[in-house]
Scaffold this active site. Structure first.
Site, mmCIF file in Angstrom:
data_model
loop_
_atom_site.group_PDB
_atom_site.id
_atom_site.type_symbol
_atom_site.label_atom_id
_atom_site.label_comp_id
_atom_site.label_asym_id
_atom_site.label_seq_id
_atom_site.Cartn_x
_atom_site.Cartn_y
_atom_site.Cartn_z
ATOM 1 N N GLU A 1 -8.379 5.070 -5.861
ATOM 2 C CA GLU A 1 -8.121 4.505 -7.023
ATOM 3 C C GLU A 1 -8.841 3.302 -7.920
ATOM 4 O OE1 GLU A 1 -3.141 4.170 -7.567
ATOM 5 O OE2 GLU A 1 -3.118 6.169 -6.504
ATOM 6 N N GLU A 3 -1.711 9.585 -0.112
ATOM 7 C CA GLU A 3 -0.383 8.758 -1.025
ATOM 8 C C GLU A 3 -0.159 9.676 -0.937
ATOM 9 O OE1 GLU A 3 -0.713 5.558 -3.179
ATOM 10 O OE2 GLU A 3 -2.807 4.760 -1.179
HETATM 11 C C1 BG6 Z 1 -0.029 4.066 -5.740
HETATM 12 C C2 BG6 Z 1 -1.236 2.608 -5.254
HETATM 13 O O1 BG6 Z 1 -0.818 4.763 -6.599
HETATM 14 O O2 BG6 Z 1 1.216 3.480 -5.930
HETATM 15 C C3 BG6 Z 1 -0.514 1.950 -3.806
HETATM 16 O O3 BG6 Z 1 -2.130 2.843 -4.052
HETATM 17 C C4 BG6 Z 1 1.250 1.558 -5.336
HETATM 18 O O4 BG6 Z 1 -0.915 0.722 -4.081
HETATM 19 C C5 BG6 Z 1 1.093 3.210 -5.328
HETATM 20 O O5 BG6 Z 1 1.814 0.823 -4.461
HETATM 21 C C6 BG6 Z 1 2.706 3.458 -5.544
HETATM 22 O O6 BG6 Z 1 3.532 2.875 -7.078
HETATM 23 P P1 BG6 Z 1 3.825 0.696 -7.488
HETATM 24 O O7 BG6 Z 1 3.773 0.424 -8.266
HETATM 25 O O8 BG6 Z 1 5.571 1.750 -7.436
HETATM 26 O O9 BG6 Z 1 3.757 0.105 -6.271
#
Ligand code: BG6
Length: 462
Positions: free
Chosen positions: A167, A365
């Site tokens: 990202e 993800e």
């Molecule tokens: C993604 C990232 O955008 O979202 C992760 O690659 C991140 O690193 C995940 O942990 C979830 O977001 P957050 O801010 O709730 O941890």
């Protein structure tokens, strides 16, 4: 059972990142990165004042964690190398203890029949390089390519799935536009340079990979969420096209097609925001596109035409062109404040099929962060996270439909394996298949979703 069957060799697993799971940030010669530094000077920015030192201690517990991955049926796992652990100053000397650690992690994964997917950069710029401007500085582009090359030479004999970055828009928007990540600047010109340089660094890392002659594949991981317009009104449609240009196409086009969208270049030119470039950069982009794309998807982006003219003295941001739109009746994860819109994952995949040559991709993800999961403990101490099971299943159904319609999807990874440190939210929201009890030395317990996912993997579907 059996309605949603996935192809043989589908990648089932999860993803994590170095800074969010390793812990031990001041041990064995690791250099500081921007997170270590920012936490030292402004711990109040982090939920409950918890910093990256207190993460899940994968650095110490990786054997136990990989054994659990195996038990839960993972056939692949994506993690990142901490640049500042491997090369404490970002350039120069390599930390031998870090080499031993990453070698052991890779070997342990391979011995457990889990394919290691390595990502080289997940928001964690070495401090020594941020002090020189981080991605603002062209020297850092070269430093990244050299670091990537070091990784290929050290680990490329056993690892054959690589990603340059996760990202890359996040350091741009969070670090240079919205005061969410260090260095907390608000400067559109710098933001454009940061985006350009990190993309160039990605292309140069791909070039370095090809030059090694290794036989694996290399890609990038992008959050390529479609920008949905409020309505069909031309002004709303234009808002969504421009949001899509800035948030998606600015990264997707150079990574997959090796060129920047003309409309974006023209907008930046008109506003005098074009980045500094060098004569053969465009050739480097053209010749070094990705083999594979990781798609991260959590929430859609909804936009509408601007209601009001921006204040003439307000700093410039992308919101100069559109307003965010909160759709009535949307489904939401209240803990993270993110909309849940499962079909978004399908729309992304169709876009890749139709406009990006159906590039080989996988869901790198997807996931749901929930606060206070201990509320759902049963008498055996297992978190009954049925909401996560529903979330995954509902997304997988759309992935399956996209595949039936010809999309080139090779796997699904959940964010994340075990509860990890979530940047500013620290340990507020938990995402893992496995819970981590910080009060009990990080004790791991598989949640209901972890066992459910194992069954999905065993059946190659549900
Ligand atoms: C993604 C990232 O955008 O979202 C992760 O690659 C991140 O690193 C995940 O942990 C979830 O977001 P957050 O801010 O709730 O941890």
């Amino acid at each position: 059972m059996g309605d949603y069957t996935f192809p043989k060799d589908f990648w089932w697993g999860s993803a994590a990142s170095a800074t969010q799971m390793e812990g031990s940030i001041d041990q064995d010669g690791k250099g500081k990165n921007i997170w270590d530094h920012w936490f030292e000077i402004e711990s109040n920015r982090f939920f409950d004042g918890v910093g990256p030192g207190k993460t899940s201690q994968f650095y110490k517990k990786y054997k136990e964690d990989i054994a659990l991955m195996k038990k839960l049926g993972h056939n692949s796992f994506r993690f990142s190398i901490s640049w500042s652990r491997l090369i404490p100053n970002g350039t120069g000397e390599v930390n031998k203890k870090a080499v031993t650690f990453y070698t052991d992690v890779i070997d342990e994964l391979l011995a457990s029949d889990i394919k290691p997917f390595i990502n080289l950069f997940h928001f964690d710029m070495p401090l020594a390089l941020q002090e020189k401007g981080g991605w603002e500085n062209r020297e850092v582009v070269e430093a990244f390519a050299a670091y990537a090359n070091t990784c290929f030479n050290l680990f490329g004999d056993r690892v054959n799935t690589w990603f340059t970055q996760n990202e890359p828009i996040v350091p741009v928007e969070a670090g240079y536009l919205y005061d969410m990540h260090y260095p907390n600047e608000l400067d559109f010109k710098k933001a454009v340079q940061v985006a350009y340089n990190s993309l160039l660094a990605s292309a140069k890392a791909i070039q370095a990979y090809k030059q090694t002659g290794q036989s694996g594949e290399i890609g990038i991981i992008l959050n390529v969420t479609p920008a949905y317009a409020r309505s069909k009104h031309p002004a709303d449609q234009k808002a969504s096209r421009i949001a899509d240009l800035f948030f998606n196409r600015a990264f997707l086009d150079p990574s997959v097609k090796g060129e920047f969208p003309q409309e974006l270049v023209q907008i930046l030119k008109d506003l005098d925001f074009l980045p500094k470039t060098e004569p053969n950069d465009l050739e480097i982009f053209k010749e070094n596109t990705v083999d594979l794309l990781g798609v991260n998807y959590y929430q859609p982006r909804r936009v509408k035409a601007k209601e009001y003219l921006p204040h003439p003295e307000a700093p410039f941001t992308m919101e100069h062109f559109f307003d965010h739109y909160s759709m009535p009746g949307k489904k939401i994860n209240p803990h993270r404040g993110w909309e849940i819109y499962e079909k978004g994952i399908y729309d992304i995949l169709l876009n890749l099929r139709d406009n990006y040559g159906n590039i080989r991709c996988f869901i790198s993800e997807n996931g749901m962060g929930v606060e206070g999961e201990e509320r759902f403990l049963n008498e055996d101490g297992v978190i009954q996270d049925d909401y996560r099971i529903d979330f995954i299943q509902d997304h997988l159904k759309w992935v399956h439909k996209a595949m039936e319609e010809g999309c080139n999807v090779n796997g699904y990874h959940l964010w994340t394996f075990m509860d990890n440190w979530s940047w500013l939210n620290a340990y507020k929201n938990r995402y893992g298949f496995v819970s981590v009890d910080l009060a009990q030395q990080g004790k791991r317990t598989v949640k209901k979703s972890g066992w459910w996912f194992k069954e999905v993997i065993d059946n190659n579907g549900f």
